[in-house]
Design an enzyme around this catalytic site. Structure first.
Site, PDB file in Angstrom:
ATOM      1  N   TYR A  91      14.720  -1.809  15.991  1.00 33.44           N
ATOM      2  CA  TYR A  91      15.734  -2.851  15.797  1.00 33.44           C
ATOM      3  C   TYR A  91      16.372  -2.776  14.406  1.00 33.44           C
ATOM      4  CZ  TYR A  91      13.957  -5.187  20.009  1.00 33.44           C
ATOM      5  OH  TYR A  91      13.576  -5.494  21.292  1.00 33.44           O
TER       6      TYR A  91
ATOM      7  N   LYS B  85       2.659   3.565  22.154  1.00 32.23           N
ATOM      8  CA  LYS B  85       3.039   4.615  23.106  1.00 32.23           C
ATOM      9  C   LYS B  85       2.714   5.949  22.427  1.00 32.23           C
ATOM     10  CE  LYS B  85       5.071   5.808  27.014  1.00 32.23           C
ATOM     11  NZ  LYS B  85       4.416   5.612  28.310  1.00 32.23           N
TER      12      LYS B  85
ATOM     13  N   ASP C  91       3.046   0.758  28.630  1.00 26.67           N
ATOM     14  CA  ASP C  91       3.340   0.631  30.066  1.00 26.67           C
ATOM     15  C   ASP C  91       2.126   0.065  30.808  1.00 26.67           C
ATOM     16  OD1 ASP C  91       2.240   3.025  29.182  1.00 26.67           O
ATOM     17  OD2 ASP C  91       3.142   4.259  30.744  1.00 26.67           O
TER      18      ASP C  91
ATOM     19  N   ASP D   7       8.521  -7.721  21.672  1.00 24.32           N
ATOM     20  CA  ASP D   7       9.627  -8.535  22.173  1.00 24.32           C
ATOM     21  C   ASP D   7       9.480  -8.694  23.688  1.00 24.32           C
ATOM     22  OD1 ASP D   7      12.011  -9.798  22.562  1.00 24.32           O
ATOM     23  OD2 ASP D   7      13.289  -8.147  21.907  1.00 24.32           O
TER      24      ASP D   7
ATOM     25  N   ASP E  89       7.520 -12.137  25.958  1.00 28.11           N
ATOM     26  CA  ASP E  89       8.216 -12.918  26.987  1.00 28.11           C
ATOM     27  C   ASP E  89       7.469 -12.843  28.310  1.00 28.11           C
ATOM     28  OD1 ASP E  89      10.172 -13.790  25.310  1.00 28.11           O
ATOM     29  OD2 ASP E  89      11.836 -13.160  26.590  1.00 28.11           O
TER      30      ASP E  89
END
Ligand code: NAD
Length: 355
Positions: free
Chosen positions: A138, A189, A221, A245, A249
Site C-alpha cells: 500500500y 506467503k 491462502d 486488511d 474483515d
C-alpha cells in the site's frame, strides 16, 4: 492519563457519548483520567475548514490515548479530496505513527445467531488480528500506472518490508499474545514472496524474546480458509498490511455484528487510538438507535493496551457481557424474545452493570 475524545460525525458522537459515561463512572472509582473533546472529520471541516484541525492534532499528540467515534457523511462527499473527512483519519494515524492495528473478533454466546457460520463452528470464537498498518504494497515505491516499453498501460506497486518494520509489529503481536492465550500465528506467503520470507525470519528471531508464547506460521491462502473452517484454532494472528486488511474483515464478519467490534491502533510506546470498526452510519444517525458497544469495548481495549489496567478492562468487558445476558439489544442485534433499547439506554445499562 489524558484521553482525547474525537467523536467525529454521524453516529460517532452518539456512541462516544456512551463510552465517555463509562470512563466517567470508572473515574469516580479512582481511575485517574482527564477527558478532552475535539472535532475531527466533517465536524473538523465545519469547525475549522480542515478535517484534522491543528488544535485537534495537538490535543491527540499530547494525550496518552485517543478515543475516536467515526467520520464521514454524504454532505462532505463533494469536497475536494484533501478536505474530506476520511483524510482527517488517515492523517491522524500517520501523525501519531500508529503502525500496529489490533482487531479482536469475539462472538458473544447470546449473539451466535448473528453469525453466518454454524453455531458449532463459531461458538466460543475469540481471536485477535494484529495487522501492520503503515508499510507493505500500500505504501511501497515505485508505484504508478505508466506506459511500458511495449507501448501498453501497466500498473505497478511494490511490496516492501524492512527488518525494523517487521520487528516492531512482531513485538506488538507478541505483547498482545502475552495478554491473551499466548499463541501467535504469523501469516505470510513465504512460499512465493521474498518480503514474506524475511517476515517469517524476523518474526522467528523476535520470538526468542517471548518464550512463553507459542509461535506457528501459516500461508495466507490457508489462513483465509481456516478462518471459516475452524476459526477457534486462533488466538492472535500477526500479519502484514494487505493480508491483514482482507483477513480482518473476514474475521470480523464471523461475529455478524459490526456494532460490537472495537479496534486499536498502537505506536511503538503503546500509545493508541481506539475506535469502533464501523463508520458514521448516516442511514441511522440522529435517531438514537446506534449500538454503542463497539465504542465501549474500545475503552476496554484502551484500558488493557495503553493503561495496562487489566482489572478495569475486564470490568468493562464483563459489564457488556452482563447487559447482553440480561437480554438488552440495540436494533442491529435485536432478535425476538430480547428487549430492544436505544443507544443511551444501552450505555446506561453498561454503566449500571459496572456497579
Ligand atoms: P458504516 O459502518 O457506517 O455502516 C454500514 C451499515 O452498518 C449501515 O447500515 C449502518 O447503519 C450499520 N451500522 C454501523 N455501525 C452501527 C452501529 N454502531 N449500530 C447499528 N448499526 C450500525 O459504513 P458505510 O455505510 O459504508 O459508511 C458510512 C460513512 O462512514 C461513509 O462516509 C464512510 O466513509 C464512513 N466510514 C468511516 C469509518 C471510520 O470512521 N473509521 C469506517 C468506515 C466507514
Amino acid at each position: 492519563m489524558k484521553i482525547a475524545v474525537l467523536p467525529g460525525d454521524g453516529i460517532g458522537a452518539e456512541v462516544t457519548a456512551e463510552a465517555v459515561k463509562v470512563l466517567e463512572r470508572l473515574a469516580r472509582d479512582g481511575l485517574a483520567v482527564e477527558i478532552e473533546e475535539a472535532p475531527i472529520g466533517g465536524a473538523g471541516y465545519d469547525h475549522a475548514g480542515d478535517p484534522l484541525p491543528e488544535d485537534t492534532l495537538r490535543l491527540a499528540q499530547a494525550a496518552d490515548a485517543v478515543l475516536l467515534g467515526a467520520v464521514g457523511g454524504p454532505q462532505y462527499e463533494a469536497l475536494p479530496r484533501p478536505l474530506r473527512p476520511e483524510q482527517g483519519l488517515l492523517r491522524i494515524r500517520k501523525e501519531l505513527k500508529l503502525f500496529a492495528n489490533l482487531r479482536p473478533a469475539k462472538l458473544y454466546p447470546e449473539l451466535v445467531s448473528s453469525s453466518t457460520l454454524r453455531p458449532e463452528v463459531v461458538m466460543g470464537l475469540d481471536l485477535m488480528i494484529v495487522r501492520e498498518l503503515t508499510g507493505d504494497v500500500y505504501f511501497g515505491e515505485p508505484r504508478a500506472i505508466h506506459t511500458n516499453a511495449g507501448g501498453e498501460r501497466e500498473g505497478v506497486n511494490t511490496m516492501r518490508y524492512s527488518e525494523s518494520e517487521i520487528a516492531r509489529v512482531a513485538h506488538s503481536g507478541f505483547r498482545a499474545a502475552m495478554k491473551r492465550r499466548r499463541h501467535l500465528c504469523s501469516v505470510d506467503k513465504a512460499n512465493v514472496l521474498e518480503t514474506s520470507e524475511l517476515w517469517r525470519t524476523v518474526v522467528t528471531e523476535i520470538h526468542r524474546e517471548y518464550p512463553e508464547v507459542s509461535l506457528s506460521h501459516m500461508y495466507v491462502d490457508n489462513a483465509a480458509m481456516q478462518l471459516v473452517r475452524n476459526p477457534r484454532q486462533f488466538d492472535v494472528i500477526l500479519t502484514g498490511n494487505i493480508f491483514g486488511d482482507i483477513l480482518s474483515d473476514e474475521a470480523s464478519m464471523l461475529t455478524g455484528s459490526i456494532g460490537m467490534l472495537p479496534s486499536a491502533s498502537l505506536d511503538a510506546a503503546g500509545k493508541g487510538m481506539y475506535e469502533p470498526i464501523h463508520g458514521s452510519a448516516p442511514d441511522i444517525a440522529g435517531r438514537g438507535i446506534a449500538n454503542p458497544l463497539a465504542t465501549i469495548l474500545s475503552v476496554a481495549m484502551m484500558l488493557r493496551h495503553t493503561f495496562s489496567d487489566v482489572a478495569a478492562a475486564d470490568r468493562v468487558e464483563r459489564a457488556v457481557e452482563r447487559v447482553l445476558a440480561h437480554g438488552l439489544r440495540t436494533a442491529d442485534i435485536y432478535v425476538e424474545g430480547t428487549r430492544r433499547v436505544a443507544t443511551a439506554e444501552m450505555g446506561d445499562a453498561v454503566v449500571a452493570a459496572l456497579e
